[in-house]
Motif scaffolding. Structure first.
Motif, short mmCIF file in Angstrom:
data_model
loop_
_atom_site.label_atom_id
_atom_site.label_comp_id
_atom_site.label_asym_id
_atom_site.label_seq_id
_atom_site.Cartn_x
_atom_site.Cartn_y
_atom_site.Cartn_z
N GLY A 36 6.34 -9.26 1.75
CA GLY A 36 5.20 -8.81 0.97
C GLY A 36 3.92 -8.86 1.79
N MET A 37 3.74 -9.94 2.56
CA MET A 37 2.56 -10.06 3.42
C MET A 37 2.54 -8.96 4.47
SD MET A 37 2.49 -14.11 4.20
CE MET A 37 2.70 -15.34 2.91
N VAL A 38 3.69 -8.75 5.11
CA VAL A 38 3.79 -7.72 6.15
C VAL A 38 3.52 -6.35 5.54
CG1 VAL A 38 5.41 -6.56 7.71
CG2 VAL A 38 5.34 -9.06 7.62
N PHE A 39 4.10 -6.08 4.39
CA PHE A 39 3.89 -4.78 3.73
C PHE A 39 2.42 -4.56 3.44
CE2 PHE A 39 3.69 -1.83 0.21
CZ PHE A 39 4.63 -0.88 0.55
N LYS A 40 1.74 -5.57 2.90
CA LYS A 40 0.32 -5.45 2.57
C LYS A 40 -0.50 -5.17 3.81
CE LYS A 40 -3.94 -7.18 1.56
NZ LYS A 40 -4.85 -6.08 1.86
N ILE A 41 -0.22 -5.90 4.89
CA ILE A 41 -1.00 -5.74 6.12
C ILE A 41 -0.73 -4.39 6.77
CG2 ILE A 41 -1.24 -6.63 8.47
CD1 ILE A 41 -0.76 -9.45 7.18
N ARG A 42 0.52 -3.98 6.81
CA ARG A 42 0.86 -2.71 7.46
C ARG A 42 0.41 -1.48 6.69
NH1 ARG A 42 6.91 -3.91 9.94
NH2 ARG A 42 6.19 -5.26 11.62
N THR A 43 0.35 -1.60 5.37
CA THR A 43 0.00 -0.42 4.56
C THR A 43 -1.47 -0.41 4.14
OG1 THR A 43 0.61 -1.47 2.47
CG2 THR A 43 2.33 -0.21 3.63
N GLY A 44 -2.10 -1.58 4.08
CA GLY A 44 -3.49 -1.66 3.67
C GLY A 44 -3.71 -1.59 2.18
N ILE A 45 -2.66 -1.70 1.38
CA ILE A 45 -2.83 -1.64 -0.07
C ILE A 45 -3.50 -2.93 -0.57
CG2 ILE A 45 -0.80 -0.17 -0.38
CD1 ILE A 45 0.66 -2.67 -1.42
N THR A 46 -3.94 -2.92 -1.80
CA THR A 46 -4.51 -4.13 -2.39
C THR A 46 -3.37 -5.07 -2.78
OG1 THR A 46 -4.49 -3.29 -4.64
CG2 THR A 46 -6.47 -2.85 -3.33
N TRP A 47 -3.69 -6.35 -2.88
CA TRP A 47 -2.66 -7.33 -3.27
C TRP A 47 -2.02 -6.95 -4.59
CZ3 TRP A 47 -0.81 -10.50 0.17
CH2 TRP A 47 -1.61 -10.94 1.22
N ARG A 48 -2.83 -6.54 -5.55
CA ARG A 48 -2.32 -6.21 -6.89
C ARG A 48 -1.35 -5.02 -6.89
NH1 ARG A 48 -5.29 -8.52 -11.24
NH2 ARG A 48 -7.08 -9.68 -10.46
#
Length: 107
Positions: A36-48
């Motif tokens: 989840g952390m990697v996905f958020k960082i790589r895609t730039g989406i918001t946590w929510r």
């Protein structure tokens, strides 16, 4: 495995470096949270906006900030770099470009 997630080889390297769960209620799977952390960082989406497959977004967010505050990411990076350096897999040649560009607008 989905795009923007850890490969089995990457997970194998990280597993011994990630803090273990202490006492208390059972944690969400470490690999799921790290993905989840990697996905958020790589895609730039918001946590929510994290996809549900990573578990509750707030759990991923909380663990991310705990790891950041406790220096977990810095230690993991140092340990992985030390391993790679020992194996001869890092070229430490660094080049710095000191070019400075100044722009003036409206004059």
């Amino acid at each position: 495995m989905h795009r923007h997630e850890l490969t089995d080889q990457e997970w194998e390297l990280l597993t011994p470096l990630i803090p273990r769960a202490g006492t208390g209620r059972p944690r969400v799977d470490d690999r799921q949270i790290l993905n989840g952390m990697v996905f958020k960082i790589r895609t730039g989406i918001t946590w929510r906006d994290l996809p549900e497959r990573f578990g509750p977004w707030k759990t991923v967010y909380t663990r991310f900030w705990r790891y950041a505050l406790r220096g977990v990411f810095a230690r993991v990076l140092q340990q992985l770099q030390a391993r790679a350096d020992k194996a001869g897999n890092i070229d430490w040649l660094v080049q710095i470009d000191s070019t400075i560009e100044r722009f003036q607008c409206g004059h």
